[in-house]
Design a protein around this motif. Structure first.
Motif, short mmCIF file in Angstrom:
data_model
loop_
_atom_site.label_atom_id
_atom_site.label_comp_id
_atom_site.label_asym_id
_atom_site.label_seq_id
_atom_site.Cartn_x
_atom_site.Cartn_y
_atom_site.Cartn_z
N VAL A 128 3.15 -6.34 -7.72
CA VAL A 128 1.59 -6.40 -7.18
C VAL A 128 1.54 -6.82 -5.98
N PRO A 129 1.94 -8.05 -5.67
CA PRO A 129 1.84 -8.41 -4.27
C PRO A 129 2.34 -7.52 -3.10
N MET A 130 3.49 -6.72 -3.18
CA MET A 130 4.01 -5.94 -2.37
C MET A 130 2.80 -4.57 -2.33
N PHE A 131 2.54 -4.28 -3.49
CA PHE A 131 1.73 -3.19 -3.39
C PHE A 131 0.07 -3.55 -2.97
N LEU A 132 -0.19 -4.42 -3.16
CA LEU A 132 -1.52 -5.05 -2.67
C LEU A 132 -1.56 -4.98 -1.11
N GLY A 133 -0.13 -5.77 -0.50
CA GLY A 133 0.04 -5.67 0.79
C GLY A 133 -0.19 -4.39 1.56
N CYS A 134 0.35 -3.36 1.06
CA CYS A 134 0.48 -1.92 1.57
C CYS A 134 -1.14 -1.42 1.49
N VAL A 135 -1.67 -1.46 0.32
CA VAL A 135 -2.85 -1.04 0.17
C VAL A 135 -4.03 -1.71 1.13
N LEU A 136 -4.11 -2.91 1.12
CA LEU A 136 -4.85 -3.71 1.93
C LEU A 136 -4.83 -3.33 3.32
N GLU A 137 -3.54 -3.22 3.84
CA GLU A 137 -3.07 -2.66 5.21
C GLU A 137 -3.99 -1.29 5.47
N GLN A 138 -4.10 -0.58 4.67
CA GLN A 138 -4.57 0.71 4.66
C GLN A 138 -5.94 1.16 4.59
N ASN A 139 -6.67 0.08 3.51
CA ASN A 139 -8.00 0.54 3.08
C ASN A 139 -8.76 -1.10 2.80
#
Length: 157
Positions: A128-139
């Motif tokens: 979850v933290p890795m996923f959220l990190g990627c997503v938050l950078e993009q959106n």
């Protein structure tokens, strides 16, 4: 669903350096190599469907032999694109260990009055933290996709 603990690298700071993560893990025991291959293919298809529906850049890659752990015969890495790092980072993985682990743990099943060792597929479907990190950078308007809702990953009894 559960927690995963990894030593944090004190030299690195940022979204992708956490020592405790919420994860969705998997563990599958199969009777033989043929069944293991079939289940692995089905699992990869499910993961492709889930991540494709989310709409963020991702890829599945096979990890090279020199990067595998001693117990792994194959690892498929689930990676998402990080805008800040300008590269793909692992947000999950699927490992095939064959009967390596089950032999060492004496984890057996009985078939025709003989003890046999199951073949194991395990891994982390989502960190979850890795996923959220990627997503938050993009959106900046991100909300958790329904595919990852807790109700979809709990065992129904």
């Amino acid at each position: 669903m559960g927690r995963q603990y990894n030593p944090a690298d004190k030299k690195k700071i940022g979204l992708f350096n956490v020592s405790q993560s919420s994860v969705i893990s998997m563990f599958i025991a199969t009777k033989n190599v043929k069944e293991c291959d079939i289940i692995l293919d089905e699992t990869i298809e499910v993961i492709k469907n889930i991540y494709s529906n989310i709409g963020y850049p991702y890829r599945l890659s096979i990890v090279t032999a020199e990067k595998l752990q001693m117990w792994e015969s194959l690892r498929v890495s689930i990676e998402m694109y990080s805008s800040s790092l300008k590269s793909y980072i692992e947000i999950g993985n699927i490992s095939v260990s064959g009967d390596f682990i089950s032999k060492r743990l004496m984890f057996t099943y009985t078939d025709e009055k003989q003890s046999k060792y199951p073949h194991i597929i395990s891994g982390t479907i989502l960190n979850v933290p890795m996923f959220l990190g990627c997503v938050l950078e993009q959106n900046s308007d991100f909300s958790l996709p329904p595919e990852f809702a807790v109700s979809n990953w709990c065992i129904q009894q």
